[in-house]
Write a protein that holds these residues in place. Sequence first.
Motif, PDB file in Angstrom:
ATOM      1  N   PRO A 278      18.252   1.711  -4.192  1.00  0.00           N
ATOM      2  CA  PRO A 278      18.974   0.815  -5.107  1.00  0.00           C
ATOM      3  C   PRO A 278      19.406  -0.463  -4.403  1.00  0.00           C
ATOM      4  N   SER A 279      19.203  -1.593  -5.059  1.00  0.00           N
ATOM      5  CA  SER A 279      19.571  -2.873  -4.482  1.00  0.00           C
ATOM      6  C   SER A 279      19.821  -3.866  -5.604  1.00  0.00           C
ATOM      7  N   TYR A 280      20.058  -5.129  -5.229  1.00  0.00           N
ATOM      8  CA  TYR A 280      20.356  -6.151  -6.228  1.00  0.00           C
ATOM      9  C   TYR A 280      19.118  -6.615  -6.970  1.00  0.00           C
ATOM     10  N   ALA A 281      17.921  -6.298  -6.466  1.00  0.00           N
ATOM     11  CA  ALA A 281      16.673  -6.694  -7.118  1.00  0.00           C
ATOM     12  C   ALA A 281      15.789  -5.472  -7.273  1.00  0.00           C
ATOM     13  N   ALA A 282      15.007  -5.458  -8.337  1.00  0.00           N
ATOM     14  CA  ALA A 282      14.123  -4.319  -8.578  1.00  0.00           C
ATOM     15  C   ALA A 282      13.096  -4.208  -7.463  1.00  0.00           C
ATOM     16  N   PRO A 283      12.774  -2.994  -7.014  1.00  0.00           N
ATOM     17  CA  PRO A 283      11.775  -2.843  -5.958  1.00  0.00           C
ATOM     18  C   PRO A 283      10.379  -3.163  -6.476  1.00  0.00           C
ATOM     19  N   MET A 284       9.530  -3.586  -5.569  1.00  0.00           N
ATOM     20  CA  MET A 284       8.112  -3.676  -5.897  1.00  0.00           C
ATOM     21  C   MET A 284       7.573  -2.270  -6.117  1.00  0.00           C
ATOM     22  N   GLU A 285       6.555  -2.172  -6.949  1.00  0.00           N
ATOM     23  CA  GLU A 285       5.844  -0.916  -7.100  1.00  0.00           C
ATOM     24  C   GLU A 285       4.683  -0.875  -6.110  1.00  0.00           C
ATOM     25  N   VAL A 286       4.339   0.312  -5.647  1.00  0.00           N
ATOM     26  CA  VAL A 286       3.169   0.445  -4.788  1.00  0.00           C
ATOM     27  C   VAL A 286       1.951  -0.077  -5.545  1.00  0.00           C
ATOM     28  N   GLY A 287       1.201  -0.951  -4.917  1.00  0.00           N
ATOM     29  CA  GLY A 287       0.060  -1.609  -5.544  1.00  0.00           C
ATOM     30  C   GLY A 287       0.334  -3.041  -5.949  1.00  0.00           C
ATOM     31  N   ASP A 288       1.619  -3.438  -6.014  1.00  0.00           N
ATOM     32  CA  ASP A 288       1.967  -4.806  -6.374  1.00  0.00           C
ATOM     33  C   ASP A 288       1.604  -5.776  -5.254  1.00  0.00           C
ATOM     34  N   VAL A 289       1.275  -7.008  -5.624  1.00  0.00           N
ATOM     35  CA  VAL A 289       1.175  -8.085  -4.650  1.00  0.00           C
ATOM     36  C   VAL A 289       2.564  -8.306  -4.057  1.00  0.00           C
TER      37      VAL A 289
ATOM     38  N   MET B 122      10.510  -3.806  -0.651  1.00  0.00           N
ATOM     39  CA  MET B 122       9.448  -2.849  -0.327  1.00  0.00           C
ATOM     40  C   MET B 122       9.944  -1.416  -0.421  1.00  0.00           C
ATOM     41  N   SER B 123      11.253  -1.244  -0.414  1.00  0.00           N
ATOM     42  CA  SER B 123      11.884   0.075  -0.523  1.00  0.00           C
ATOM     43  C   SER B 123      12.248   0.350  -1.975  1.00  0.00           C
ATOM     44  N   ASP B 124      12.369   1.619  -2.321  1.00  0.00           N
ATOM     45  CA  ASP B 124      12.814   1.961  -3.676  1.00  0.00           C
ATOM     46  C   ASP B 124      14.287   2.329  -3.714  1.00  0.00           C
TER      47      ASP B 124
ATOM     48  N   PRO C 252      13.507 -12.304   4.744  1.00  0.00           N
ATOM     49  CA  PRO C 252      13.963 -10.932   5.021  1.00  0.00           C
ATOM     50  C   PRO C 252      14.196 -10.089   3.778  1.00  0.00           C
ATOM     51  N   TYR C 253      14.605 -10.692   2.650  1.00  0.00           N
ATOM     52  CA  TYR C 253      14.913  -9.890   1.459  1.00  0.00           C
ATOM     53  C   TYR C 253      13.708  -9.088   0.977  1.00  0.00           C
ATOM     54  N   VAL C 254      12.505  -9.528   1.330  1.00  0.00           N
ATOM     55  CA  VAL C 254      11.294  -8.830   0.884  1.00  0.00           C
ATOM     56  C   VAL C 254      11.255  -7.411   1.444  1.00  0.00           C
ATOM     57  N   ARG C 255      11.824  -7.211   2.648  1.00  0.00           N
ATOM     58  CA  ARG C 255      11.854  -5.851   3.213  1.00  0.00           C
ATOM     59  C   ARG C 255      12.615  -4.910   2.287  1.00  0.00           C
TER      60      ARG C 255
ATOM     61  N   ALA D 174       0.820  -1.211   0.000  1.00  0.00           N
ATOM     62  CA  ALA D 174       0.000   0.000   0.000  1.00  0.00           C
ATOM     63  C   ALA D 174       0.854   1.261   0.000  1.00  0.00           C
ATOM     64  N   SER D 175       2.005   1.202   0.650  1.00  0.00           N
ATOM     65  CA  SER D 175       2.926   2.337   0.704  1.00  0.00           C
ATOM     66  C   SER D 175       4.283   1.817   1.140  1.00  0.00           C
ATOM     67  N   ARG D 176       5.302   2.593   0.895  1.00  0.00           N
ATOM     68  CA  ARG D 176       6.656   2.149   1.239  1.00  0.00           C
ATOM     69  C   ARG D 176       6.923   2.423   2.725  1.00  0.00           C
ATOM     70  N   PRO D 177       7.450   1.414   3.443  1.00  0.00           N
ATOM     71  CA  PRO D 177       7.711   1.619   4.875  1.00  0.00           C
ATOM     72  C   PRO D 177       8.828   2.627   5.097  1.00  0.00           C
ATOM     73  N   HIS D 178       8.728   3.343   6.203  1.00  0.00           N
ATOM     74  CA  HIS D 178       9.824   4.170   6.697  1.00  0.00           C
ATOM     75  C   HIS D 178      10.205   3.581   8.041  1.00  0.00           C
ATOM     76  N   GLY D 179      11.284   2.818   8.060  1.00  0.00           N
ATOM     77  CA  GLY D 179      11.604   2.047   9.246  1.00  0.00           C
ATOM     78  C   GLY D 179      10.863   0.723   9.222  1.00  0.00           C
ATOM     79  N   GLU D 180      10.466   0.257  10.390  1.00  0.00           N
ATOM     80  CA  GLU D 180       9.760  -1.028  10.477  1.00  0.00           C
ATOM     81  C   GLU D 180       8.399  -0.935   9.791  1.00  0.00           C
TER      82      GLU D 180
END
Length: 340
Positions: A61-72, A57-59, A51-54, A13-19
Amino acid sequence: MSDTLLNHRIRLASRPHGEPTAENFQHDAVAVAAPGDGQVLLRTRYLSLDPYVRGRMSDAPSYAAPMEVGDVIVGATVSEVVESEAEGYSPGDVVLSYGGWQEYSVEPATRLRRLDPDAAPVTTALGVLGMPGFTAYAGLRAIGKPQPGETLVVAAATGPVGSAVGQIARIQGARAVGIAGGERKTAHLHELGFDEALDHRAPDLPGRLAAAAPDGIDVYFENVGGPVFAAVLPLLNTFARVPVCGLAATYNATGLPEGPDRSAALMGAVLAKSLTLRGFIQTEFAPAMFEDFLREMTGWIASGQVRWTEDITDGLEHAPDAFVGMLRGENFGKAIIHVS
């Protein structure tokens, strides 16, 4: 059949800030889609929490593309075929898939791995015989390379990666020192055959780790970072190897830690001790090593040399709370949701 089914799912629904909090997850239901040519409709039986799913959830830069808001929300699943438009798959077949946090998914058959429920419990495909187990195997074989008589240290040692790391190291003749949180978890490490088990929540971790590794540390399998790595670094021997798998201590961080910049001390140790620090993602080793992993790990499980623990929560609706609990270290073993 798909025309009459509702698919309950959990989206970002939205990107977490912290936990992450409840506001970051959206629960909804939509009609189940029908499979197209070469696809199958799957009903999710078990969902893996990792844990990698956390990070996704962020945008950042990382080794995998971030989920977009609205994605399963992404995640590996053990699923059952409901309808098939793909040769070789029939209703009732059980497969490893990547349907994510939802009750049903439509996936191309090329992404599936068929599972044999008679060979091993199907949930092991999400843990000891799946990505976490292979992560441990590949990181050790390709980077850590523990030798007989050497000392290996691993944190998050009762998790699905860490527990496999320690047990494989023991099979290869190394001493295994596990670090975990709480008396229940450290007691379990002794049950798994670890030579030493340390509670990172107890005082003076650096001193207790030095006592547990009197000859220094030859392999440190990095799952956590933070204060645990600070305790490990001074004890690393010349030519020590550090496979960097995860940094769970900082996944919910919103900025750099306070205090002096310790990068100079780290790089000084890398140079002076000829250390190998190598980050890795398990997929880079999969083409060459996965079949060997399945064969060897299946044998170790059958012989009792490798044991595993699962922490299963009933109900897809509980996935967000279980996920946050896992990031806090509240799970005991591989975190799994029993969906249907």
